[in-house]
Design an enzyme around this catalytic site. Sequence first.
Site, PDB file in Angstrom:
ATOM      1  N   HIS A  13      -3.255  -3.186 -11.104  1.00  0.00           N
ATOM      2  CA  HIS A  13      -3.563  -4.672 -10.858  1.00  0.00           C
ATOM      3  C   HIS A  13      -2.524  -5.719 -11.679  1.00  0.00           C
ATOM      4  O   HIS A  13      -3.571  -6.312 -13.152  1.00  0.00           O
ATOM      5  CB  HIS A  13      -4.588  -4.951 -11.091  1.00  0.00           C
ATOM      6  CG  HIS A  13      -4.988  -6.682  -9.831  1.00  0.00           C
ATOM      7  ND1 HIS A  13      -5.723  -6.778  -9.145  1.00  0.00           N
ATOM      8  CD2 HIS A  13      -4.165  -8.087 -10.508  1.00  0.00           C
ATOM      9  CE1 HIS A  13      -5.982  -8.028  -8.495  1.00  0.00           C
ATOM     10  NE2 HIS A  13      -5.149  -8.655  -9.572  1.00  0.00           N
ATOM     11  N   HIS A  15       0.163  -9.613 -13.131  1.00  0.00           N
ATOM     12  CA  HIS A  15       0.744 -10.870 -12.726  1.00  0.00           C
ATOM     13  C   HIS A  15       1.929 -10.797 -13.325  1.00  0.00           C
ATOM     14  O   HIS A  15       1.923 -11.141 -14.535  1.00  0.00           O
ATOM     15  CB  HIS A  15       0.410 -11.547 -12.295  1.00  0.00           C
ATOM     16  CG  HIS A  15      -1.242 -12.173 -11.531  1.00  0.00           C
ATOM     17  ND1 HIS A  15      -1.422 -12.382 -10.452  1.00  0.00           N
ATOM     18  CD2 HIS A  15      -2.390 -11.330 -12.202  1.00  0.00           C
ATOM     19  CE1 HIS A  15      -2.581 -11.822  -9.484  1.00  0.00           C
ATOM     20  NE2 HIS A  15      -3.438 -11.791 -10.695  1.00  0.00           N
ATOM     21  N   PHE A  16       2.350 -10.250 -12.375  1.00  0.00           N
ATOM     22  CA  PHE A  16       4.041 -10.852 -13.823  1.00  0.00           C
ATOM     23  C   PHE A  16       4.722 -11.805 -13.697  1.00  0.00           C
ATOM     24  O   PHE A  16       5.987 -12.415 -14.512  1.00  0.00           O
ATOM     25  CB  PHE A  16       5.528  -9.730 -13.605  1.00  0.00           C
ATOM     26  CG  PHE A  16       5.214  -8.202 -13.431  1.00  0.00           C
ATOM     27  CD1 PHE A  16       5.074  -8.010 -14.869  1.00  0.00           C
ATOM     28  CD2 PHE A  16       4.501  -7.584 -12.556  1.00  0.00           C
ATOM     29  CE1 PHE A  16       5.083  -6.219 -15.292  1.00  0.00           C
ATOM     30  CE2 PHE A  16       4.313  -5.871 -12.721  1.00  0.00           C
ATOM     31  CZ  PHE A  16       4.024  -5.398 -14.042  1.00  0.00           C
ATOM     32  N   ARG A  17       4.431 -12.211 -12.503  1.00  0.00           N
ATOM     33  CA  ARG A  17       5.014 -14.131 -12.610  1.00  0.00           C
ATOM     34  C   ARG A  17       6.501 -13.633 -11.861  1.00  0.00           C
ATOM     35  O   ARG A  17       6.800 -12.578 -11.535  1.00  0.00           O
ATOM     36  CB  ARG A  17       4.969 -14.943 -13.402  1.00  0.00           C
ATOM     37  CG  ARG A  17       3.524 -15.093 -14.124  1.00  0.00           C
ATOM     38  CD  ARG A  17       2.600 -15.177 -12.365  1.00  0.00           C
ATOM     39  NE  ARG A  17       1.005 -16.127 -13.774  1.00  0.00           N
ATOM     40  CZ  ARG A  17      -0.113 -15.550 -13.174  1.00  0.00           C
ATOM     41  NH1 ARG A  17      -0.110 -15.576 -11.494  1.00  0.00           N
ATOM     42  NH2 ARG A  17      -1.465 -15.915 -13.758  1.00  0.00           N
ATOM     43  N   ASN A  41       1.294 -13.176  -5.730  1.00  0.00           N
ATOM     44  CA  ASN A  41       0.578 -14.922  -5.578  1.00  0.00           C
ATOM     45  C   ASN A  41       1.976 -15.928  -6.316  1.00  0.00           C
ATOM     46  O   ASN A  41       1.704 -16.254  -7.171  1.00  0.00           O
ATOM     47  CB  ASN A  41      -0.830 -15.348  -5.889  1.00  0.00           C
ATOM     48  CG  ASN A  41      -1.214 -15.035  -7.556  1.00  0.00           C
ATOM     49  OD1 ASN A  41      -0.591 -13.412  -8.072  1.00  0.00           O
ATOM     50  ND2 ASN A  41      -2.482 -15.171  -8.638  1.00  0.00           N
ATOM     51  N   LYS A  98      -2.549  -7.824  -0.226  1.00  0.00           N
ATOM     52  CA  LYS A  98      -3.474  -8.773  -0.710  1.00  0.00           C
ATOM     53  C   LYS A  98      -3.813  -9.276   0.177  1.00  0.00           C
ATOM     54  O   LYS A  98      -2.650 -10.404   0.792  1.00  0.00           O
ATOM     55  CB  LYS A  98      -2.686  -9.189  -1.212  1.00  0.00           C
ATOM     56  CG  LYS A  98      -3.801  -9.661  -3.137  1.00  0.00           C
ATOM     57  CD  LYS A  98      -4.865  -8.658  -3.266  1.00  0.00           C
ATOM     58  CE  LYS A  98      -5.981  -9.527  -4.447  1.00  0.00           C
ATOM     59  NZ  LYS A  98      -5.389 -10.332  -5.824  1.00  0.00           N
ATOM     60  N   HIS A 135      -9.020  -9.753  -2.854  1.00  0.00           N
ATOM     61  CA  HIS A 135      -9.720 -10.574  -4.257  1.00  0.00           C
ATOM     62  C   HIS A 135     -10.719 -11.610  -3.025  1.00  0.00           C
ATOM     63  O   HIS A 135     -10.974 -11.852  -2.275  1.00  0.00           O
ATOM     64  CB  HIS A 135      -9.230 -12.087  -4.253  1.00  0.00           C
ATOM     65  CG  HIS A 135      -9.712 -12.696  -4.517  1.00  0.00           C
ATOM     66  ND1 HIS A 135      -9.144 -13.175  -6.755  1.00  0.00           N
ATOM     67  CD2 HIS A 135     -10.848 -13.638  -5.148  1.00  0.00           C
ATOM     68  CE1 HIS A 135      -9.507 -13.178  -7.651  1.00  0.00           C
ATOM     69  NE2 HIS A 135     -11.166 -14.146  -6.628  1.00  0.00           N
ATOM     70  N   HIS A 173     -10.743  -6.432  -9.378  1.00  0.00           N
ATOM     71  CA  HIS A 173     -11.750  -6.786 -10.303  1.00  0.00           C
ATOM     72  C   HIS A 173     -12.999  -6.920 -10.176  1.00  0.00           C
ATOM     73  O   HIS A 173     -13.673  -8.130  -9.447  1.00  0.00           O
ATOM     74  CB  HIS A 173     -10.150  -8.335 -10.792  1.00  0.00           C
ATOM     75  CG  HIS A 173     -10.048  -8.953  -9.527  1.00  0.00           C
ATOM     76  ND1 HIS A 173     -11.207  -9.451  -8.908  1.00  0.00           N
ATOM     77  CD2 HIS A 173      -8.797  -9.314  -9.828  1.00  0.00           C
ATOM     78  CE1 HIS A 173     -10.412 -10.460  -7.661  1.00  0.00           C
ATOM     79  NE2 HIS A 173      -9.212 -10.181  -8.606  1.00  0.00           N
ATOM     80  N   ASP A 246      -5.522  -7.366 -13.846  1.00  0.00           N
ATOM     81  CA  ASP A 246      -5.506  -8.620 -14.171  1.00  0.00           C
ATOM     82  C   ASP A 246      -4.887  -9.191 -14.802  1.00  0.00           C
ATOM     83  O   ASP A 246      -5.085 -10.374 -15.713  1.00  0.00           O
ATOM     84  CB  ASP A 246      -6.373  -8.611 -14.081  1.00  0.00           C
ATOM     85  CG  ASP A 246      -6.535  -9.859 -12.841  1.00  0.00           C
ATOM     86  OD1 ASP A 246      -5.526 -10.557 -12.346  1.00  0.00           O
ATOM     87  OD2 ASP A 246      -8.016 -10.928 -12.614  1.00  0.00           O
ATOM     88  N   HIS A 250      -0.793 -17.247 -18.335  1.00  0.00           N
ATOM     89  CA  HIS A 250      -0.592 -19.134 -18.227  1.00  0.00           C
ATOM     90  C   HIS A 250       0.401 -19.593 -20.256  1.00  0.00           C
ATOM     91  O   HIS A 250      -0.468 -18.907 -20.899  1.00  0.00           O
ATOM     92  CB  HIS A 250      -2.028 -19.754 -17.990  1.00  0.00           C
ATOM     93  CG  HIS A 250      -2.112 -19.071 -16.349  1.00  0.00           C
ATOM     94  ND1 HIS A 250      -2.185 -19.455 -15.262  1.00  0.00           N
ATOM     95  CD2 HIS A 250      -3.043 -18.553 -16.252  1.00  0.00           C
ATOM     96  CE1 HIS A 250      -2.275 -18.972 -14.282  1.00  0.00           C
ATOM     97  NE2 HIS A 250      -3.155 -18.374 -14.315  1.00  0.00           N
TER      98      HIS A 250
HETATM   99  C1  NCD Z   1      -4.593 -14.933 -11.225  1.00  0.00           C
HETATM  100  C2  NCD Z   1      -3.432 -15.244 -11.371  1.00  0.00           C
HETATM  101  O1  NCD Z   1      -3.632 -16.218 -12.516  1.00  0.00           O
HETATM  102  O2  NCD Z   1      -2.376 -15.563 -10.870  1.00  0.00           O
HETATM  103  N1  NCD Z   1      -6.245 -14.954 -11.739  1.00  0.00           N
HETATM  104  C3  NCD Z   1      -6.889 -14.426 -12.085  1.00  0.00           C
HETATM  105  O3  NCD Z   1      -8.372 -15.279 -12.854  1.00  0.00           O
HETATM  106  N2  NCD Z   1      -7.830 -13.143 -12.500  1.00  0.00           N
HETATM  107  C4  NCD Z   1      -5.167 -14.690  -9.517  1.00  0.00           C
HETATM  108  C5  NCD Z   1      -6.446 -13.730  -9.335  1.00  0.00           C
HETATM  109  O4  NCD Z   1      -6.345 -12.906  -9.475  1.00  0.00           O
HETATM  110  O5  NCD Z   1      -7.455 -14.346  -8.990  1.00  0.00           O
HETATM  111 ZN    ZN Z   2      -5.461 -11.038 -10.342  1.00  0.00          ZN
END
Ligand code: NCD
Ligand code: ZN
Length: 345
Positions: A13, A15-17, A41, A98, A135, A173, A246, A250
């Site tokens: 899990h 998030h690479f963006r 996402n 997802k 989620h 998560h 996860d 940001h």
């Molecule tokens: C994730 C995100 O920033 O994309 N944020 C987080 O707090 N885990 C999204 C997610 O997995 O809920």
């Molecule tokens: Zn996540």
Amino acid sequence: MEQLSIRTPDDFHVHFRDQEMLPETVAASARCFGRAVAMPNLVPPLTTAEAVLSYRKRLRGSRPQGSSFEPLLTLYLTDQTSAETVRLAQQAGVVAAKLYPAGATTNSNSGVTALEKIYPALEEMALLAMPLLVHGEVTAAEVDVFDREKVFIEGVLGPLVKRYPELKVVMEHITTADAAQFVLAGNARIAATITPQHLLLNRNDLLVGGLHPHNYCLPVLKRNTHQQALRQVVKSGSRKFFLGSDSAPHERSRKESACGCAGCYSAWSALELYAQVFDELECLDKLEAFASENGADFYGLPRNPGTVTLRREHWTVPEQIILPNGRPIVPFFAGKEVRWKVQAV
Ligand code: NCD
Ligand code: ZN
């Protein structure tokens, strides 16, 4: 034990963006993981096979030279996702889909508003043995943010797995004793990922002595008893639980803000922090299954060849990282000491 070699792990899990963030985030995961499941996402979300394939190209193109790191792709479910979309995605090599309840977290506004809308997609996934990644939080305004996972299990996930006992489901998560219990009691097709922050921290680490925005993620950190329950479940060695960091970057200004974003950018230290937790729990012998076997086995993927070596070595996570666009990001555990370190190969 001073040194530990385990089969090359996977992160189920991440998030690479996108775009200019990728050289940073892909390299950070490729540092020690063989594969990572890339969350869909993005803006706009990855709702079709074509969108996912083009993202995979960008991810592969952002790998450090010579890296064999492999991103694994996921489809973002919306009210409109059809069985056909699921089928095409699987044919294109997408490994899972997802489910974001609409509004539950970052970039989830196009998520699913009512499960009935995606019954045909879920039926197709059950047929294809494609895991549903969940989620697990309700979004109703009247439900307290600390209760949203428990209420989701009772009202949504419980009924869902009864309706589709053949469907593979990963509760992502997990943060509560209730979730751990639900997964343990479920059939072999129910599993869960656990993040380093939910093993290391509880809500005091978010709210005591000031507000700590870099410990804010969703589902939000819970009380200490839940943290302890998660630690016990990894110590138990149950094969139903596996590594999903996860890691969710940001930019600093979006975390340190009047309305800060949820997400901890943990890729710089995730594997080491898991090792630290397993070490504290005196169950380092369970780390390899959690990090390198259980997830691959559940997804039906081969386990990675190769190994990584962790050494007991104290180091400090950087206070900040400068992104390729010149803007800073504060990694999870910034400025704190970590007691294990992955050895560069
Ligand atoms: C994730 C995100 O920033 O994309 N944020 C987080 O707090 N885990 C999204 C997610 O997995 O809920
Ligand atoms: Zn996540």
